[in-house]
Enzyme design. Structure first.
Site, PDB file in Angstrom:
ATOM      1  N   ARG A  99       0.832  -1.205   0.000  1.00  0.00           N
ATOM      2  CA  ARG A  99       0.000   0.000   0.000  1.00  0.00           C
ATOM      3  C   ARG A  99       0.867   1.256   0.000  1.00  0.00           C
ATOM      4  O   ARG A  99       1.756   1.408   0.832  1.00  0.00           O
ATOM      5  CB  ARG A  99      -0.928   0.024   1.216  1.00  0.00           C
TER       6      ARG A  99
ATOM      7  N   LYS B  31     -10.952 -13.368   2.921  1.00  0.00           N
ATOM      8  CA  LYS B  31     -10.081 -12.448   3.642  1.00  0.00           C
ATOM      9  C   LYS B  31     -10.812 -12.026   4.917  1.00  0.00           C
ATOM     10  O   LYS B  31     -11.838 -11.347   4.849  1.00  0.00           O
ATOM     11  CB  LYS B  31      -9.780 -11.242   2.745  1.00  0.00           C
TER      12      LYS B  31
ATOM     13  N   GLU C  77       0.209  -7.843  -3.838  1.00  0.00           N
ATOM     14  CA  GLU C  77      -0.979  -7.008  -4.016  1.00  0.00           C
ATOM     15  C   GLU C  77      -0.595  -5.535  -3.995  1.00  0.00           C
ATOM     16  O   GLU C  77       0.148  -5.088  -3.109  1.00  0.00           O
ATOM     17  CB  GLU C  77      -1.980  -7.287  -2.888  1.00  0.00           C
TER      18      GLU C  77
ATOM     19  N   THR D 188      -8.131  -3.497  -2.246  1.00  0.00           N
ATOM     20  CA  THR D 188      -9.045  -2.357  -2.125  1.00  0.00           C
ATOM     21  C   THR D 188      -9.822  -2.163  -3.430  1.00  0.00           C
ATOM     22  O   THR D 188      -9.984  -1.050  -3.925  1.00  0.00           O
ATOM     23  CB  THR D 188      -8.296  -1.068  -1.705  1.00  0.00           C
TER      24      THR D 188
ATOM     25  N   GLY E 244      -3.493  -5.834  10.920  1.00  0.00           N
ATOM     26  CA  GLY E 244      -2.824  -5.935  12.208  1.00  0.00           C
ATOM     27  C   GLY E 244      -2.017  -7.196  12.406  1.00  0.00           C
ATOM     28  O   GLY E 244      -1.641  -7.530  13.538  1.00  0.00           O
TER      29      GLY E 244
END
Length: 212
Positions: free
Chosen positions: A17, A128, A40, A68, A158
């Site tokens: 990300r 997921k 990803e 996302t 997390g």
């Protein structure tokens, strides 16, 4: 390599990300050298489709895709960029069905058994569990007792090396790794260190690990 083959080889999804297209291939090399098979690029990263295209071209034997993903239009753009997997923060049947219609693997985000069974009915290839912070190992164990035994369960959110063994013992098959693996601005050396730590933790979390 299919998604299932890639996941069996390394059941850790590297989530980049915030990655920039100009750095993504170098970081991809670090991950591949560390044994990762699935990478990803979340669509809220800078120019994500360019990053996906560069990774797909550089690593054709790895599973590259997007996270996302929240619309059917985005599914099409990921496919056009060379992506092979769609990961979602939610469970939208239209997005799942579009991914499958385009020949892509789809792993939607779910946070209840109702969402889980609905996602599977729409063709999901795995689940997921997101956010994992609200689904500790006892919850995963309860889910595993009622879901089909071959369904891939992948906690995301997390996840750090110390928590992996507990989730694995509860029935999790693998993990999506976010900011504990990669944060924007990290160097290749930084990423190599975190990748190695996660791979070591995954090895120790396997059934029978440490048994002499």
């Amino acid at each position: 390599m299919t998604f299932v083959q890639a996941f069996r080889q390394c059941p850790l999804v590297a989530i980049l990300r915030g990655v920039e297209p100009d750095e993504v291939v170098a970081l991809g090399h670090v991950l591949v050298e560390a044994g990762f098979t699935i990478i990803e690029v979340p669509l809220n990263s800078p120019d994500p489709f360019a990053s996906i295209a560069r990774l797909a071209a550089a690593f054709p034997d790895r599973i590259i895709g997007a996270g996302t993903v929240t619309s059917t239009e985005a599914v099409d753009r990921v496919r056009d960029a060379g992506g092979r997997i769609i990961l979602m923060p939610h469970s939208d049947g239209a997005v799942i069905r579009q991914a499958k219609a385009r020949g892509l693997t789809c792993v939607p985000g779910v946070s209840s058994p109702t969402e889980a069974f609905a996602a599977l009915a729409n063709g999901a290839d795995g689940l997921k569990l997101f956010p994992a912070e609200q689904m500790p190992p006892p919850v995963v164990k309860a889910w595993r007792a009622v879901l089909p035994p071959d369904v891939i369960l992948m906690p995301v959110g997390g996840i750090t090396p110390p928590v992996m063994a507990g989730y694995r013992a509860a029935g999790a098959d693998g993990f999506g790794l976010g900011s504990a693996l990669y944060k924007p601005g990290m160097t290749a050396g930084d990423l190599a260190a975190t990748a190695a730590a996660f791979q070591a933790a995954m090895t120790l979390s396997r059934p029978g690990a440490g048994v002499v």
